[in-house]
Design a protein around this motif. Structure first.
Motif, PDB file in Angstrom:
ATOM      1  N   ASP A  42       1.061  -1.262   0.077  1.00 37.75           N
ATOM      2  CA  ASP A  42      -0.078  -0.057  -0.155  1.00 37.75           C
ATOM      3  C   ASP A  42       0.859   1.187   0.022  1.00 37.75           C
ATOM      4  OD1 ASP A  42      -2.294  -1.572   0.012  1.00 37.75           O
ATOM      5  OD2 ASP A  42      -2.573  -1.348   2.090  1.00 37.75           O
ATOM      6  N   HIS A  43       1.979   1.053   0.334  1.00 36.47           N
ATOM      7  CA  HIS A  43       3.156   2.547   0.521  1.00 36.47           C
ATOM      8  C   HIS A  43       4.030   2.436  -0.743  1.00 36.47           C
ATOM      9  CE1 HIS A  43       1.121   3.077   4.316  1.00 36.47           C
ATOM     10  NE2 HIS A  43       0.995   1.831   4.648  1.00 36.47           N
ATOM     11  N   GLY A  44       3.900   1.276  -1.675  1.00 35.00           N
ATOM     12  CA  GLY A  44       4.828   1.354  -2.676  1.00 35.00           C
ATOM     13  C   GLY A  44       4.812   2.378  -3.651  1.00 35.00           C
ATOM     14  N   LEU A  45       5.922   2.506  -4.438  1.00 34.65           N
ATOM     15  CA  LEU A  45       5.882   3.905  -5.464  1.00 34.65           C
ATOM     16  C   LEU A  45       5.290   3.609  -6.674  1.00 34.65           C
ATOM     17  CD1 LEU A  45       9.420   4.842  -3.869  1.00 34.65           C
ATOM     18  CD2 LEU A  45       7.184   5.752  -2.886  1.00 34.65           C
ATOM     19  N   GLY A  46       5.051   4.427  -7.407  1.00 36.13           N
ATOM     20  CA  GLY A  46       4.748   4.637  -8.912  1.00 36.13           C
ATOM     21  C   GLY A  46       3.384   3.624  -8.890  1.00 36.13           C
ATOM     22  N   ARG A  47       3.359   3.408 -10.496  1.00 39.45           N
ATOM     23  CA  ARG A  47       2.194   2.617 -10.722  1.00 39.45           C
ATOM     24  C   ARG A  47       2.091   1.222 -10.437  1.00 39.45           C
ATOM     25  NH1 ARG A  47       0.847   0.242 -16.042  1.00 39.45           N
ATOM     26  NH2 ARG A  47       3.085   0.774 -16.819  1.00 39.45           N
ATOM     27  N   HIS A  48       3.304   0.416 -10.348  1.00 45.53           N
ATOM     28  CA  HIS A  48       3.401  -0.748  -9.762  1.00 45.53           C
ATOM     29  C   HIS A  48       3.603  -1.005  -8.211  1.00 45.53           C
ATOM     30  CE1 HIS A  48       3.373  -1.950 -13.960  1.00 45.53           C
ATOM     31  NE2 HIS A  48       4.452  -1.246 -14.231  1.00 45.53           N
ATOM     32  N   ARG A  49       3.496   0.097  -7.471  1.00 47.32           N
ATOM     33  CA  ARG A  49       3.591  -0.103  -6.208  1.00 47.32           C
ATOM     34  C   ARG A  49       4.809  -0.740  -5.559  1.00 47.32           C
ATOM     35  NH1 ARG A  49       0.575   3.567  -3.242  1.00 47.32           N
ATOM     36  NH2 ARG A  49      -1.781   3.467  -4.144  1.00 47.32           N
ATOM     37  N   VAL A  69       9.285   1.272   3.859  1.00 47.00           N
ATOM     38  CA  VAL A  69       8.873   0.734   5.302  1.00 47.00           C
ATOM     39  C   VAL A  69       8.803   1.738   6.276  1.00 47.00           C
ATOM     40  CG1 VAL A  69      10.112  -0.628   6.932  1.00 47.00           C
ATOM     41  CG2 VAL A  69      10.383  -1.362   4.418  1.00 47.00           C
ATOM     42  N   ASP A  70       9.492   2.802   6.091  1.00 48.24           N
ATOM     43  CA  ASP A  70       9.029   4.128   7.108  1.00 48.24           C
ATOM     44  C   ASP A  70       7.685   4.423   7.017  1.00 48.24           C
ATOM     45  OD1 ASP A  70      10.412   5.745   9.336  1.00 48.24           O
ATOM     46  OD2 ASP A  70       9.609   7.241   7.757  1.00 48.24           O
ATOM     47  N   ALA A  71       7.439   4.584   5.839  1.00 51.52           N
ATOM     48  CA  ALA A  71       5.625   5.248   5.644  1.00 51.52           C
ATOM     49  C   ALA A  71       4.822   4.213   6.397  1.00 51.52           C
ATOM     50  CB  ALA A  71       5.468   5.280   4.194  1.00 51.52           C
ATOM     51  N   ALA A  72       5.069   2.692   6.036  1.00 50.50           N
ATOM     52  CA  ALA A  72       4.188   1.654   6.639  1.00 50.50           C
ATOM     53  C   ALA A  72       4.329   1.707   8.323  1.00 50.50           C
ATOM     54  CB  ALA A  72       4.635   0.204   6.201  1.00 50.50           C
ATOM     55  N   LEU A  73       5.278   1.687   8.727  1.00 48.93           N
ATOM     56  CA  LEU A  73       5.671   1.976  10.355  1.00 48.93           C
ATOM     57  C   LEU A  73       4.963   3.318  10.934  1.00 48.93           C
ATOM     58  CD1 LEU A  73       9.212   0.933  10.451  1.00 48.93           C
ATOM     59  CD2 LEU A  73       7.418  -0.281  11.578  1.00 48.93           C
ATOM     60  N   SER A  74       4.708   4.306  10.025  1.00 49.56           N
ATOM     61  CA  SER A  74       4.178   5.375  10.419  1.00 49.56           C
ATOM     62  C   SER A  74       2.822   5.160  10.683  1.00 49.56           C
ATOM     63  CB  SER A  74       4.586   6.721   9.619  1.00 49.56           C
ATOM     64  OG  SER A  74       5.882   6.893   9.722  1.00 49.56           O
ATOM     65  N   GLN A  75       2.328   4.560   9.787  1.00 48.55           N
ATOM     66  CA  GLN A  75       0.709   4.121   9.708  1.00 48.55           C
ATOM     67  C   GLN A  75       0.388   3.322  10.759  1.00 48.55           C
ATOM     68  OE1 GLN A  75      -1.051   1.389   7.069  1.00 48.55           O
ATOM     69  NE2 GLN A  75      -2.265   3.006   6.414  1.00 48.55           N
ATOM     70  N   ALA A  76       1.339   2.287  10.979  1.00 52.15           N
ATOM     71  CA  ALA A  76       1.110   1.295  12.107  1.00 52.15           C
ATOM     72  C   ALA A  76       1.193   1.759  13.565  1.00 52.15           C
ATOM     73  CB  ALA A  76       1.787  -0.152  11.677  1.00 52.15           C
ATOM     74  N   LEU A  77       1.859   2.557  13.691  1.00 48.78           N
ATOM     75  CA  LEU A  77       2.506   3.010  15.057  1.00 48.78           C
ATOM     76  C   LEU A  77       1.962   4.631  15.264  1.00 48.78           C
ATOM     77  CD1 LEU A  77       6.224   1.935  15.338  1.00 48.78           C
ATOM     78  CD2 LEU A  77       4.300   1.011  16.870  1.00 48.78           C
ATOM     79  N   PRO A  78       0.861   4.661  15.899  1.00 42.34           N
ATOM     80  CA  PRO A  78       0.393   6.143  16.121  1.00 42.34           C
ATOM     81  C   PRO A  78       1.235   6.529  17.233  1.00 42.34           C
ATOM     82  CG  PRO A  78      -1.186   4.448  17.217  1.00 42.34           C
ATOM     83  CD  PRO A  78      -0.296   3.659  16.509  1.00 42.34           C
ATOM     84  N   PRO A  79       1.140   8.109  17.442  1.00 43.54           N
ATOM     85  CA  PRO A  79       1.987   8.659  18.374  1.00 43.54           C
ATOM     86  C   PRO A  79       1.530   8.111  19.731  1.00 43.54           C
ATOM     87  CG  PRO A  79       1.013  10.211  16.839  1.00 43.54           C
ATOM     88  CD  PRO A  79       0.351   9.094  16.496  1.00 43.54           C
ATOM     89  N   GLY A  80       2.728   7.724  20.463  1.00 47.38           N
ATOM     90  CA  GLY A  80       2.505   7.451  21.855  1.00 47.38           C
ATOM     91  C   GLY A  80       2.309   5.865  21.978  1.00 47.38           C
ATOM     92  N   ASP A  81       2.308   5.261  21.013  1.00 48.54           N
ATOM     93  CA  ASP A  81       2.477   3.827  21.027  1.00 48.54           C
ATOM     94  C   ASP A  81       3.734   3.048  21.334  1.00 48.54           C
ATOM     95  OD1 ASP A  81       2.282   1.023  20.266  1.00 48.54           O
ATOM     96  OD2 ASP A  81       0.776   1.247  18.541  1.00 48.54           O
ATOM     97  N   ARG A  82       3.611   2.494  22.620  1.00 44.84           N
ATOM     98  CA  ARG A  82       4.835   1.850  23.141  1.00 44.84           C
ATOM     99  C   ARG A  82       5.181   0.438  22.782  1.00 44.84           C
ATOM    100  NH1 ARG A  82       3.814   3.529  29.294  1.00 44.84           N
ATOM    101  NH2 ARG A  82       1.748   2.785  29.022  1.00 44.84           N
ATOM    102  N   ARG A  83       4.433  -0.083  22.033  1.00 44.72           N
ATOM    103  CA  ARG A  83       4.656  -1.604  21.747  1.00 44.72           C
ATOM    104  C   ARG A  83       6.155  -1.654  21.216  1.00 44.72           C
ATOM    105  NH1 ARG A  83       0.027  -3.111  17.984  1.00 44.72           N
ATOM    106  NH2 ARG A  83       0.260  -0.798  17.383  1.00 44.72           N
ATOM    107  N   ALA A  84       6.908  -3.009  21.192  1.00 41.77           N
ATOM    108  CA  ALA A  84       8.021  -3.214  20.821  1.00 41.77           C
ATOM    109  C   ALA A  84       7.847  -3.480  19.337  1.00 41.77           C
ATOM    110  CB  ALA A  84       8.575  -4.497  21.461  1.00 41.77           C
ATOM    111  N   VAL A  85       8.892  -2.924  18.346  1.00 40.51           N
ATOM    112  CA  VAL A  85       8.954  -3.198  16.908  1.00 40.51           C
ATOM    113  C   VAL A  85      10.102  -4.144  16.724  1.00 40.51           C
ATOM    114  CG1 VAL A  85       8.933  -2.038  14.728  1.00 40.51           C
ATOM    115  CG2 VAL A  85       8.098  -0.951  16.726  1.00 40.51           C
ATOM    116  N   ILE A  86       9.678  -5.051  15.967  1.00 36.89           N
ATOM    117  CA  ILE A  86      10.770  -6.402  15.735  1.00 36.89           C
ATOM    118  C   ILE A  86      10.681  -6.489  14.296  1.00 36.89           C
ATOM    119  CG2 ILE A  86      11.195  -8.781  16.473  1.00 36.89           C
ATOM    120  CD1 ILE A  86       9.079  -8.243  18.874  1.00 36.89           C
TER     121      ILE A  86
END
Length: 245
Positions: A42-49, A69-86
């Motif tokens: 969903d966060h891929g670039l261009g016509r072919h994502r 990957v950073d764009a996807a993480l920004s969507q998955a991790l709202p501000p203040g989310d303290r879950r471990a990212v692995i």
């Protein structure tokens, strides 16, 4: 609030997979934990994502882009989310039962599943992402490893296992492999269950199980045995003035 898991993957249809069955599946239905997937495409670039590109320095394969990957993480991790990212990768430290317990005590985890040759190291460093391996072998992607990690953690959540004692007597709970198990019939194809287990003497049974666990650990996992033996040798030392200080 229930324990929350999120998985970032190119193949969200692989989840919940086996986690939708048995203990984990029933706990998921009850709301003891939740699982959300995020499609990296969903966060891929261009016509072919596009989510990957050729590696700097040359070499075979493709590398997943840090901006995607950073764009996807920004969507998955709202501000203040303290879950471990692995990030699941064979380059990570090996997953242990102690890790599973630590993750179970938190609010949840966010799991990043790589594909191809892996993920650009810069996004991993920038976000301080934990890198974890489930073993010294290579898989086609991080999804099977994510399922393994989640299963090891979810079963430790309160109320998921039927007996709290089950987790106390398992392999690795005290640094040893678990003792062998036997059930009816007492004699099967000429092989008898250990007589001690049929004795009804609970103290003797506990001693037999401890000895069997130690013997199996020593024979099958000398690395674990050395760690266990070192701890028990240290704990058996007499308390001296130096120790007291």
């Amino acid at each position: 609030m229930s324990w929350r898991a999120a998985v970032l993957t190119l193949f969200p249809e692989m989840f919940p997979g086996p986690l939708g069955l048995s203990l984990a599946g029933r706990a998921l239905e009850r709301g003891d934990w939740s699982l959300q997937t995020h499609n990296l495409r969903d966060h891929g670039l261009g016509r072919h994502r596009a989510v990957d590109d050729t590696p700097f320095g040359g070499g075979a394969g493709l590398v997943m882009r840090p901006d995607v990957v950073d764009a996807a993480l920004s969507q998955a991790l709202p501000p203040g989310d303290r879950r471990a990212v692995i990030y699941l990768t064979p380059r990570g430290r090996r997953l242990t039962q102690a890790d599973a317990g630590r993750y179970a005590e938190g609010e949840g985890v966010v799991l990043l599943c790589g594909r191809y040759e892996g993920i650009d190291e810069r996004v991993l460093d920038a976000r301080g992402i934990e890198q974890v391996s489930i073993g010294d072998y290579v898989l086609s992607g991080g999804e099977p490893a994510a399922l393994v990690l989640l299963d090891s953690v979810v079963r430790l959540l309160p109320g998921v296992m039927g007996s709290e004692r089950s987790g106390l007597e398992e392999s690795f709970a005290d640094g040893l492999l678990e003792y062998p198990h036997y059930t009816k019939p007492a004699d099967w194809q000429g092989r008898a269950a250990p007589e001690m287990l049929l004795s009804g003497n609970h103290a003797a049974i506990a001693a037999w199980r401890r000895a069997a666990a130690e013997a199996d650990t020593r024979a099958r996992r000398p690395d674990l045995w050395e760690q266990y033996a070192s701890r028990t040798r240290f704990s058996a030392l007499p308390i001296t003035a130096a120790h007291r200080n």
